[in-house]
Write a protein that holds these residues in place. Structure first.
Motif, PDB file in Angstrom:
ATOM      1  N   VAL A 138       0.855  -1.056   0.113  1.00  0.00           N
ATOM      2  CA  VAL A 138      -0.049  -0.128  -0.108  1.00  0.00           C
ATOM      3  C   VAL A 138       0.888   1.381   0.129  1.00  0.00           C
ATOM      4  O   VAL A 138       2.015   1.339   0.639  1.00  0.00           O
ATOM      5  CB  VAL A 138      -0.866   0.165   1.322  1.00  0.00           C
ATOM      6  CG1 VAL A 138      -1.699   1.359   1.624  1.00  0.00           C
ATOM      7  CG2 VAL A 138      -1.877  -1.205   1.066  1.00  0.00           C
ATOM      8  N   TRP A 139       0.516   2.210  -0.573  1.00  0.00           N
ATOM      9  CA  TRP A 139       1.029   3.485  -0.486  1.00  0.00           C
ATOM     10  C   TRP A 139       0.355   4.361   0.227  1.00  0.00           C
ATOM     11  O   TRP A 139      -1.079   4.648  -0.012  1.00  0.00           O
ATOM     12  CB  TRP A 139       1.194   4.253  -1.975  1.00  0.00           C
ATOM     13  CG  TRP A 139       1.513   5.684  -1.892  1.00  0.00           C
ATOM     14  CD1 TRP A 139       2.169   6.484  -1.310  1.00  0.00           C
ATOM     15  CD2 TRP A 139       1.401   6.344  -3.455  1.00  0.00           C
ATOM     16  NE1 TRP A 139       2.406   7.627  -1.611  1.00  0.00           N
ATOM     17  CE2 TRP A 139       2.010   7.652  -2.875  1.00  0.00           C
ATOM     18  CE3 TRP A 139       0.866   6.301  -4.690  1.00  0.00           C
ATOM     19  CZ2 TRP A 139       2.134   8.802  -3.766  1.00  0.00           C
ATOM     20  CZ3 TRP A 139       0.973   7.414  -5.262  1.00  0.00           C
ATOM     21  CH2 TRP A 139       1.421   8.449  -5.204  1.00  0.00           C
ATOM     22  N   ILE A 140       0.782   5.079   1.284  1.00  0.00           N
ATOM     23  CA  ILE A 140      -0.107   5.929   2.274  1.00  0.00           C
ATOM     24  C   ILE A 140       0.266   7.153   1.757  1.00  0.00           C
ATOM     25  O   ILE A 140       1.211   7.895   1.750  1.00  0.00           O
ATOM     26  CB  ILE A 140       0.216   5.873   3.701  1.00  0.00           C
ATOM     27  CG1 ILE A 140       0.266   4.412   4.249  1.00  0.00           C
ATOM     28  CG2 ILE A 140      -0.198   6.701   4.647  1.00  0.00           C
ATOM     29  CD1 ILE A 140       0.966   4.114   5.600  1.00  0.00           C
ATOM     30  N   VAL A 141      -0.690   7.890   0.788  1.00  0.00           N
ATOM     31  CA  VAL A 141      -0.389   9.012  -0.078  1.00  0.00           C
ATOM     32  C   VAL A 141      -0.216  10.124   1.008  1.00  0.00           C
ATOM     33  O   VAL A 141       0.662  10.962   0.402  1.00  0.00           O
ATOM     34  CB  VAL A 141      -1.770   9.236  -0.794  1.00  0.00           C
ATOM     35  CG1 VAL A 141      -1.646  10.627  -1.438  1.00  0.00           C
ATOM     36  CG2 VAL A 141      -1.986   8.027  -1.683  1.00  0.00           C
ATOM     37  N   PRO A 142      -0.615  10.740   1.966  1.00  0.00           N
ATOM     38  CA  PRO A 142      -0.392  11.752   2.893  1.00  0.00           C
ATOM     39  C   PRO A 142       1.089  11.504   3.362  1.00  0.00           C
ATOM     40  O   PRO A 142       1.870  12.777   3.361  1.00  0.00           O
ATOM     41  CB  PRO A 142      -1.216  11.668   4.173  1.00  0.00           C
ATOM     42  CG  PRO A 142      -2.365  11.050   3.676  1.00  0.00           C
ATOM     43  CD  PRO A 142      -2.028   9.828   2.836  1.00  0.00           C
ATOM     44  N   ALA A 156     -12.953  -8.262   8.212  1.00  0.00           N
ATOM     45  CA  ALA A 156     -12.709  -6.920   9.005  1.00  0.00           C
ATOM     46  C   ALA A 156     -13.371  -5.800   8.535  1.00  0.00           C
ATOM     47  O   ALA A 156     -13.249  -5.727   7.166  1.00  0.00           O
ATOM     48  CB  ALA A 156     -11.122  -6.372   9.217  1.00  0.00           C
ATOM     49  N   ARG A 157     -14.215  -5.222   9.014  1.00  0.00           N
ATOM     50  CA  ARG A 157     -15.089  -3.978   8.448  1.00  0.00           C
ATOM     51  C   ARG A 157     -14.321  -2.912   8.397  1.00  0.00           C
ATOM     52  O   ARG A 157     -14.494  -2.466   7.296  1.00  0.00           O
ATOM     53  CB  ARG A 157     -16.139  -3.700   9.773  1.00  0.00           C
ATOM     54  CG  ARG A 157     -17.110  -2.627   9.052  1.00  0.00           C
ATOM     55  CD  ARG A 157     -18.070  -2.099  10.274  1.00  0.00           C
ATOM     56  NE  ARG A 157     -19.088  -3.225  10.535  1.00  0.00           N
ATOM     57  CZ  ARG A 157     -19.414  -3.695  11.692  1.00  0.00           C
ATOM     58  NH1 ARG A 157     -19.199  -2.869  12.788  1.00  0.00           N
ATOM     59  NH2 ARG A 157     -20.398  -4.626  11.801  1.00  0.00           N
ATOM     60  N   THR A 158     -13.325  -2.518   9.028  1.00  0.00           N
ATOM     61  CA  THR A 158     -12.613  -1.176   9.155  1.00  0.00           C
ATOM     62  C   THR A 158     -11.247  -1.510   8.545  1.00  0.00           C
ATOM     63  O   THR A 158     -10.619  -2.341   9.346  1.00  0.00           O
ATOM     64  CB  THR A 158     -12.918  -0.475  10.399  1.00  0.00           C
ATOM     65  OG1 THR A 158     -14.263  -0.328  10.584  1.00  0.00           O
ATOM     66  CG2 THR A 158     -12.321   0.951  10.048  1.00  0.00           C
ATOM     67  N   THR A 159     -10.504  -0.465   7.900  1.00  0.00           N
ATOM     68  CA  THR A 159      -9.183  -0.549   7.734  1.00  0.00           C
ATOM     69  C   THR A 159      -8.455  -0.090   9.127  1.00  0.00           C
ATOM     70  O   THR A 159      -8.948   0.864   9.685  1.00  0.00           O
ATOM     71  CB  THR A 159      -8.848   0.147   6.582  1.00  0.00           C
ATOM     72  OG1 THR A 159      -9.279  -0.441   5.365  1.00  0.00           O
ATOM     73  CG2 THR A 159      -7.369   0.532   6.258  1.00  0.00           C
ATOM     74  N   ALA A 160      -7.363  -0.728   9.432  1.00  0.00           N
ATOM     75  CA  ALA A 160      -6.390  -0.182  10.523  1.00  0.00           C
ATOM     76  C   ALA A 160      -4.985  -0.027  10.227  1.00  0.00           C
ATOM     77  O   ALA A 160      -4.537  -0.745   9.464  1.00  0.00           O
ATOM     78  CB  ALA A 160      -6.543  -1.155  11.420  1.00  0.00           C
ATOM     79  N   PRO A 220     -10.204   9.948   8.217  1.00  0.00           N
ATOM     80  CA  PRO A 220     -10.104   9.983   6.595  1.00  0.00           C
ATOM     81  C   PRO A 220      -8.860   9.842   6.261  1.00  0.00           C
ATOM     82  O   PRO A 220      -7.850  10.707   6.816  1.00  0.00           O
ATOM     83  CB  PRO A 220     -10.795  11.230   6.371  1.00  0.00           C
ATOM     84  CG  PRO A 220     -10.558  12.230   7.506  1.00  0.00           C
ATOM     85  CD  PRO A 220     -10.543  11.310   8.675  1.00  0.00           C
ATOM     86  N   ILE A 221      -8.527   9.221   5.167  1.00  0.00           N
ATOM     87  CA  ILE A 221      -7.017   8.893   4.476  1.00  0.00           C
ATOM     88  C   ILE A 221      -7.219   8.530   3.105  1.00  0.00           C
ATOM     89  O   ILE A 221      -8.069   7.866   2.677  1.00  0.00           O
ATOM     90  CB  ILE A 221      -6.386   7.989   5.367  1.00  0.00           C
ATOM     91  CG1 ILE A 221      -4.706   8.084   5.007  1.00  0.00           C
ATOM     92  CG2 ILE A 221      -6.778   6.553   5.321  1.00  0.00           C
ATOM     93  CD1 ILE A 221      -3.960   7.263   6.052  1.00  0.00           C
ATOM     94  N   ARG A 254     -10.288   6.777  -1.238  1.00  0.00           N
ATOM     95  CA  ARG A 254     -10.422   7.814  -0.227  1.00  0.00           C
ATOM     96  C   ARG A 254     -11.395   6.772   0.814  1.00  0.00           C
ATOM     97  O   ARG A 254     -12.375   6.533   0.491  1.00  0.00           O
ATOM     98  CB  ARG A 254     -11.139   8.960  -0.632  1.00  0.00           C
ATOM     99  CG  ARG A 254     -11.291  10.010   0.515  1.00  0.00           C
ATOM    100  CD  ARG A 254     -10.122  11.086   0.732  1.00  0.00           C
ATOM    101  NE  ARG A 254     -10.391  11.966   1.798  1.00  0.00           N
ATOM    102  CZ  ARG A 254      -9.607  12.210   2.570  1.00  0.00           C
ATOM    103  NH1 ARG A 254      -8.616  11.749   2.756  1.00  0.00           N
ATOM    104  NH2 ARG A 254      -9.839  13.275   3.590  1.00  0.00           N
ATOM    105  N   THR A 255     -10.633   6.733   2.038  1.00  0.00           N
ATOM    106  CA  THR A 255     -11.527   5.728   3.094  1.00  0.00           C
ATOM    107  C   THR A 255     -11.323   6.350   4.601  1.00  0.00           C
ATOM    108  O   THR A 255     -10.602   7.380   4.809  1.00  0.00           O
ATOM    109  CB  THR A 255     -10.682   4.352   2.759  1.00  0.00           C
ATOM    110  OG1 THR A 255     -11.634   3.510   3.582  1.00  0.00           O
ATOM    111  CG2 THR A 255      -9.406   4.245   3.314  1.00  0.00           C
ATOM    112  N   LYS A 256     -11.937   5.416   5.417  1.00  0.00           N
ATOM    113  CA  LYS A 256     -11.711   5.862   6.856  1.00  0.00           C
ATOM    114  C   LYS A 256     -11.043   4.565   7.426  1.00  0.00           C
ATOM    115  O   LYS A 256     -11.199   3.522   6.851  1.00  0.00           O
ATOM    116  CB  LYS A 256     -12.888   6.073   7.478  1.00  0.00           C
ATOM    117  CG  LYS A 256     -13.572   7.438   6.823  1.00  0.00           C
ATOM    118  CD  LYS A 256     -14.810   7.549   7.628  1.00  0.00           C
ATOM    119  CE  LYS A 256     -15.457   8.923   6.926  1.00  0.00           C
ATOM    120  NZ  LYS A 256     -16.607   9.412   7.550  1.00  0.00           N
ATOM    121  N   CYS A 257     -10.139   4.937   8.384  1.00  0.00           N
ATOM    122  CA  CYS A 257      -9.120   4.018   8.964  1.00  0.00           C
ATOM    123  C   CYS A 257      -9.162   4.281  10.498  1.00  0.00           C
ATOM    124  O   CYS A 257      -9.334   5.462  11.033  1.00  0.00           O
ATOM    125  CB  CYS A 257      -7.919   3.664   8.508  1.00  0.00           C
ATOM    126  SG  CYS A 257      -6.806   4.793   8.850  1.00  0.00           S
TER     127      CYS A 257
END
Length: 158
Positions: free
Chosen positions: A16-20, A34-38, A92-93, A103-106
């Motif tokens: 994965v590339w963490i854009v920020p 898993a429901r949510t990304t961590a 958001p990230i 664009r997602t939430k983690c």
């Protein structure tokens, strides 16, 4: 008719590339259960409506010590696969996976004891990716493999 992007096929392990942060090739485990990304985070603090954190921990090869700040966050109760519940921050990230920016939430979590610093959940995958365990990064990098073996050894010694 609206133009719809095709779904990309990914495997159980991807980079994965963490854009920020502009950090590329961060190993992630794809988890449709898993429901949510961590994402592994440390130095978490909340003051006057501002959340501060560093991505990863000091013993991670991805740790830079850079502090990030956000007013856009929520708290969420998250239960793991064993039923243990904890309160986590949700931010958001933007992540890039297989060339597609999402664009997602983690949640920010201490993933120090996990083999992968990022876990990609259904909220990031839905409508964009199809998971096929025969695809994806078939071989872990040397660092990832060493960390995985260390964790397996710890489990065996418990």
């Amino acid at each position: 008719m609206s133009k719809q992007k095709s779904k990309l096929i990914i495997g159980r392990l991807e980079y994965v590339w963490i854009v920020p942060t502009n950090q590329k090739k961060v190993p992630a485990r794809i988890d449709t259960g898993a429901r949510t990304t961590a994402i592994w985070a440390s130095s978490l603090s909340e003051e006057d409506g501002i959340l501060s954190w560093s991505f990863f921990g000091k013993d991670s090869p991805f740790y830079t010590g850079q502090l990030f700040h956000s007013k856009s966050y929520k708290k969420r109760v998250v239960a793991n696969s064993t039923g243990h519940k904890e309160v986590r921050y949700l931010i958001p990230i933007t992540l890039q996976l297989k060339g597609r920016r999402v664009r997602t939430k983690c949640t920010l979590a201490n993933r120090q004891t996990q083999a992968f610093p990022i876990l990609i959940g259904r909220n990031t995958l839905a409508g964009k990716f199809i998971v096929d365990v025969q695809h994806g990064s078939k071989k872990l990098s040397v660092n990832d493999q060493v960390r995985f073996e260390e964790l397996q050894s710890e489990l065996e010694n418990e």
